[in-house]
Design an enzyme around this catalytic site. Structure first.
Site, PDB file in Angstrom:
ATOM      1  N   SER A  22       1.386   8.971   4.767  1.00 50.46           N
ATOM      2  CA  SER A  22       0.346   8.303   5.530  1.00 50.46           C
ATOM      3  C   SER A  22      -0.055   9.198   6.713  1.00 50.46           C
ATOM      4  CB  SER A  22       0.828   6.914   5.966  1.00 50.46           C
ATOM      5  OG  SER A  22      -0.225   6.122   6.426  1.00 50.46           O
ATOM      6  N   HIS A  32       0.466   1.456  -0.958  1.00 51.84           N
ATOM      7  CA  HIS A  32       0.672   2.384   0.150  1.00 51.84           C
ATOM      8  C   HIS A  32       2.137   2.590   0.490  1.00 51.84           C
ATOM      9  CE1 HIS A  32      -0.472   4.563   3.764  1.00 51.84           C
ATOM     10  NE2 HIS A  32       0.370   3.827   4.455  1.00 51.84           N
ATOM     11  N   ASP A  66      -3.474   1.953  -3.415  1.00 52.85           N
ATOM     12  CA  ASP A  66      -3.305   2.103  -1.967  1.00 52.85           C
ATOM     13  C   ASP A  66      -4.575   1.626  -1.259  1.00 52.85           C
ATOM     14  OD1 ASP A  66      -2.936   2.993   0.670  1.00 52.85           O
ATOM     15  OD2 ASP A  66      -1.812   4.756   0.021  1.00 52.85           O
TER      16      ASP A  66
END
Length: 309
Positions: free
Chosen positions: A105, A290, A262
């Site tokens: 991320s 995610h 995601d």
């Protein structure tokens, strides 16, 4: 698995910041830097779940303004370039000639910017849930794709702010930024909770992934404040900085694991990186979103780190 720190301490990096770092695993193993997300998530023992600690020496650092790091003012001198400098200062402090990076991320953003800036000291790059850090990527997370899947939850987020700020990304982030630095404690708490709750809603399509740290009011506030800080400033990067500069890594192994579903960092960002870096090893995980804890994500990451690191 022994997750006790092998070494820990604070690194004074200037301008009132001291960043906390710690290491785990085998000091004689391959060195791997874990780059946490957020910005503002910090590190804990759970970050080690991806690694084989018998063969890997894992280095972890709490970025400026979060975790156990110390700051006179968490937002001053807190930019992507500052964070890159901290990572390099830590490498030199630990006297490591080269290391491998692993980031998910926001951690993937920072890992790539570091690797682009210091390619000569990077062995490999492992990424999860790629986030390119542009204005459009922040806007997608806060006001875009997720609301199609969680419309009621998104309305709860929007109801926390004035109607005039609900559809314009700049007004949205400016309002949060002003309130989170203001003096109205109750409103600050309300907005921080709304921000983090929305992000948590998007973590996994399989089931709601509970982040126990999100129940900590101090953690929630720091996370919302730092994410808003970086969102407002478009990650302190020129538009498409990563895509325009990532070719410097064409001769290095770069791996990306990305969940097909995601909603925080849509798969389209991973495909953009693949076009900019054709040598990228891209692994799209089905039935995964995610969260690095989604079973298909976790299994793939652990396998890659064990076999390729």
């Amino acid at each position: 698995m022994n997750t006790s720190p092998k070494q820990s301490g604070y690194l004074k990096v200037g301008n009132g910041h001291e960043v906390y770092f710690w290491t785990a695993g085998n000091p004689q193993g391959k060195s791997a830097l874990y780059v946490h997300g957020g910005p503002g998530s910090g590190t804990d023992a759970g970050c080690l779940k991806y690694f084989d600690l018998d063969t890997t020496y894992v280095i972890l650092l709490d970025q400026r303004g979060c975790g156990q790091s110390k700051a006179v003012n968490p937002l001053l001198h807190n930019t992507t370039q500052d964070l890159v400098g901290d990572l390099e200062a830590l490498r030199q402090h630990l006297k490591l000639e080269r290391w491998t990076l692993f980031g998910g991320s926001w951690g993937s953003t920072l890992a790539l910017v570091y690797a682009i800036t210091h390619p000569q000291v990077v062995e490999q790059v492992f990424l999860r849930a790629l986030f390119l850090g542009r204005e459009q990527d922040w806007a997608e997370m806060l006001l875009g794709l997720g609301k199609l899947f969680y419309p009621y939850e998104h309305q709860t987020l929007l109801k926390a702010i004035p109607q005039a700020c609900r559809t314009d990304f700049t007004k949205f982030t400016n309002y949060f930024y002003e309130v989170l630095q203001g003096n109205d404690s109750a409103l600050k708490t309300q907005l921080a909770n709304a921000w983090v709750k929305w992000e948590n809603t998007l973590l996994s399509p399989i089931s709601y992934v509970k982040d126990e740290k999100a129940e900590d009011a101090n953690f929630t506030f720091k996370l919302a404040l730092l994410e808003c800080h970086y969102a407002k400033h478009h990650s302190f990067l020129k538009p498409n900085f990563i895509l325009e500069n990532v070719a410097v890594l064409k001769d290095k192994p770069v791996h990306l694991i990305h969940g097909r579903f995601d909603l925080v960092c849509p798969l389209s960002q991973a495909l953009e990186l693949k076009r900019a870096l054709p040598t990228l090893n891209l692994y799209v995980t089905n039935n995964a979103g995610h969260s690095g804890s989604d079973p298909n994500n976790l299994t793939t990451i652990k396998h890659l780190l064990k076999t390729q690191l």
